[in-house]
Design a protein around this motif. Structure first.
Motif, mmCIF file in Angstrom:
data_model
loop_
_atom_site.group_PDB
_atom_site.id
_atom_site.type_symbol
_atom_site.label_atom_id
_atom_site.label_comp_id
_atom_site.label_asym_id
_atom_site.label_seq_id
_atom_site.Cartn_x
_atom_site.Cartn_y
_atom_site.Cartn_z
ATOM 1 N N PHE A 57 -68.871 -5.327 -35.080
ATOM 2 C CA PHE A 57 -68.321 -5.944 -33.874
ATOM 3 C C PHE A 57 -67.713 -7.315 -34.157
ATOM 4 N N GLY A 58 -68.192 -7.978 -35.183
ATOM 5 C CA GLY A 58 -67.599 -9.257 -35.571
ATOM 6 C C GLY A 58 -66.205 -9.108 -36.133
ATOM 7 N N MET A 59 -65.939 -7.956 -36.726
ATOM 8 C CA MET A 59 -64.615 -7.731 -37.313
ATOM 9 C C MET A 59 -63.649 -7.084 -36.343
ATOM 10 N N MET A 60 -64.123 -6.645 -35.212
ATOM 11 C CA MET A 60 -63.270 -6.015 -34.212
ATOM 12 C C MET A 60 -62.503 -7.102 -33.452
ATOM 13 N N ARG A 61 -61.217 -7.219 -33.741
ATOM 14 C CA ARG A 61 -60.332 -8.139 -33.040
ATOM 15 C C ARG A 61 -59.063 -7.390 -32.731
ATOM 16 N N THR A 62 -58.346 -7.863 -31.710
ATOM 17 C CA THR A 62 -57.099 -7.199 -31.358
ATOM 18 C C THR A 62 -56.047 -7.397 -32.443
ATOM 19 N N ASP A 63 -56.047 -8.550 -33.097
ATOM 20 C CA ASP A 63 -55.105 -8.815 -34.175
ATOM 21 C C ASP A 63 -55.868 -9.397 -35.356
ATOM 22 N N PRO A 64 -56.186 -8.590 -36.351
ATOM 23 C CA PRO A 64 -56.991 -9.080 -37.463
ATOM 24 C C PRO A 64 -56.287 -10.153 -38.290
ATOM 25 N N ASP A 65 -54.963 -10.271 -38.175
ATOM 26 C CA ASP A 65 -54.237 -11.288 -38.932
ATOM 27 C C ASP A 65 -54.163 -12.618 -38.196
ATOM 28 N N ALA A 66 -54.534 -12.641 -36.937
ATOM 29 C CA ALA A 66 -54.407 -13.857 -36.139
ATOM 30 C C ALA A 66 -55.529 -14.836 -36.455
ATOM 31 N N LEU A 67 -55.149 -16.064 -36.651
ATOM 32 C CA LEU A 67 -56.111 -17.147 -36.768
ATOM 33 C C LEU A 67 -55.856 -18.066 -35.586
ATOM 34 N N PRO A 68 -56.852 -18.318 -34.789
ATOM 35 C CA PRO A 68 -56.617 -19.130 -33.601
ATOM 36 C C PRO A 68 -56.272 -20.569 -33.965
ATOM 37 N N THR A 69 -55.561 -21.223 -33.069
ATOM 38 C CA THR A 69 -55.276 -22.634 -33.236
ATOM 39 C C THR A 69 -55.843 -23.390 -32.047
ATOM 40 N N ALA A 70 -56.467 -24.498 -32.320
ATOM 41 C CA ALA A 70 -57.033 -25.317 -31.244
ATOM 42 C C ALA A 70 -55.929 -26.004 -30.448
ATOM 43 N N PHE A 71 -54.695 -25.970 -30.946
ATOM 44 C CA PHE A 71 -53.600 -26.683 -30.299
ATOM 45 C C PHE A 71 -52.802 -25.831 -29.316
ATOM 46 N N ALA A 72 -53.099 -24.544 -29.202
ATOM 47 C CA ALA A 72 -52.356 -23.692 -28.278
ATOM 48 C C ALA A 72 -52.468 -24.246 -26.860
ATOM 49 N N GLY A 73 -51.307 -24.477 -26.244
ATOM 50 C CA GLY A 73 -51.272 -25.027 -24.890
ATOM 51 C C GLY A 73 -51.390 -26.538 -24.848
ATOM 52 N N LYS A 74 -51.458 -27.172 -25.995
ATOM 53 C CA LYS A 74 -51.594 -28.637 -26.065
ATOM 54 C C LYS A 74 -50.382 -29.231 -26.771
ATOM 55 N N ALA A 75 -50.235 -30.535 -26.612
ATOM 56 C CA ALA A 75 -49.130 -31.232 -27.266
ATOM 57 C C ALA A 75 -49.278 -31.149 -28.784
ATOM 58 N N ALA A 76 -48.156 -30.955 -29.441
ATOM 59 C CA ALA A 76 -48.163 -30.900 -30.899
ATOM 60 C C ALA A 76 -48.614 -32.244 -31.463
ATOM 61 N N PRO A 77 -49.379 -32.220 -32.547
ATOM 62 C CA PRO A 77 -49.740 -33.477 -33.210
ATOM 63 C C PRO A 77 -48.480 -34.204 -33.682
ATOM 64 N N SER A 78 -48.641 -35.444 -34.029
ATOM 65 C CA SER A 78 -47.476 -36.246 -34.404
ATOM 66 C C SER A 78 -46.822 -35.705 -35.678
ATOM 67 N N VAL A 79 -45.535 -35.942 -35.746
ATOM 68 C CA VAL A 79 -44.736 -35.557 -36.905
ATOM 69 C C VAL A 79 -44.625 -36.782 -37.804
ATOM 70 N N THR A 80 -45.184 -36.658 -38.994
ATOM 71 C CA THR A 80 -45.201 -37.793 -39.920
ATOM 72 C C THR A 80 -44.507 -37.444 -41.234
ATOM 73 N N ALA A 81 -43.520 -36.582 -41.169
ATOM 74 C CA ALA A 81 -42.821 -36.131 -42.370
ATOM 75 C C ALA A 81 -41.908 -37.221 -42.911
ATOM 76 N N THR A 82 -41.751 -37.215 -44.220
ATOM 77 C CA THR A 82 -40.828 -38.131 -44.880
ATOM 78 C C THR A 82 -39.527 -37.383 -45.185
ATOM 79 N N GLN A 83 -38.537 -38.113 -45.598
ATOM 80 C CA GLN A 83 -37.223 -37.543 -45.848
ATOM 81 C C GLN A 83 -37.258 -36.559 -47.012
ATOM 82 N N LEU A 84 -36.558 -35.433 -46.851
ATOM 83 C CA LEU A 84 -36.378 -34.438 -47.892
ATOM 84 C C LEU A 84 -34.893 -34.118 -47.941
ATOM 85 N N GLY A 85 -34.215 -34.609 -48.948
ATOM 86 C CA GLY A 85 -32.771 -34.431 -49.026
ATOM 87 C C GLY A 85 -32.055 -35.569 -48.323
#
Length: 174
Positions: A21-49
């Motif tokens: 029952f622990g392995m029974m999921r609707t989508d076995p490839d899905a990994l939940p994210t705590a951010f679903a429905g929330k604001a995206a964390p800040s973007v702190t990327a540096t220049q590439l190109g």
């Protein structure tokens, strides 16, 4: 004494049921994210190109977009790359975040395979990936025009992930 003999098989059967029952999921490839429905964390990327890196404002420009974390050393990133290029050809805006990679290798990867990213940056230290809850690369997030995370694909974007997760989330955001 005879009832004690039944304890190991009963415990084993109980554990088997729990694992099943622990392995029974609707989508076995899905990994939940705590951010679903929330604001995206800040973007702190540096220049590439040569172009400016993405910023928080990039995610809040009123348009639905994908944020894709990738690396040149990542074999599944090569696997998903044609799918990202097809999405970009359809007009889907993709923000590329190169994760823990050397700039020369990342730019060589894009030069060899094509550049599907509307805007790209680098996360050389992995701090941005950590803030976004990355398990590894590739990972792709659907972000609405207000900067809210709607969905996430952990692993390469496949046709199944595109049809079952990304497209429905993008359509719901519009």
């Amino acid at each position: 004494m005879k009832p004690l003999i039944l304890i190991p098989p009963v415990l084993f059967a109980g554990l088997g049921v729990l694992f099943y029952f622990g392995m029974m999921r609707t989508d076995p490839d899905a990994l939940p994210t705590a951010f679903a429905g929330k604001a995206a964390p800040s973007v702190t990327a540096t220049q590439l190109g040569p172009d400016a890196p993405p910023t928080d404002a990039t995610l809040r420009d009123g348009k639905v977009k994908l944020v894709n974390f990738w690396a040149s050393w990542c074999a599944p990133c090569r696997q998903e790359h044609p799918m990202l290029e097809a999405l970009a050809d359809e007009g889907v805006a993709i923000v590329g975040i190169n994760y823990k990679d050397q700039a020369a290798n990342a730019l060589g990867f894009l030069n060899d395979l094509g550049d599907p990213f509307a805007v790209k940056g680098a996360d050389e230290t992995g701090r941005m990936g950590l803030n976004w809850g990355l398990y590894g690369v590739p990972e792709t997030f659907v972000v609405d025009g207000d900067g809210t995370i709607l969905a996430r694909i952990a692993g390469p974007v496949t046709s199944s992930a595109l049809q079952n997760t990304l497209r429905p989330a993008m359509q719901a955001a519009q």
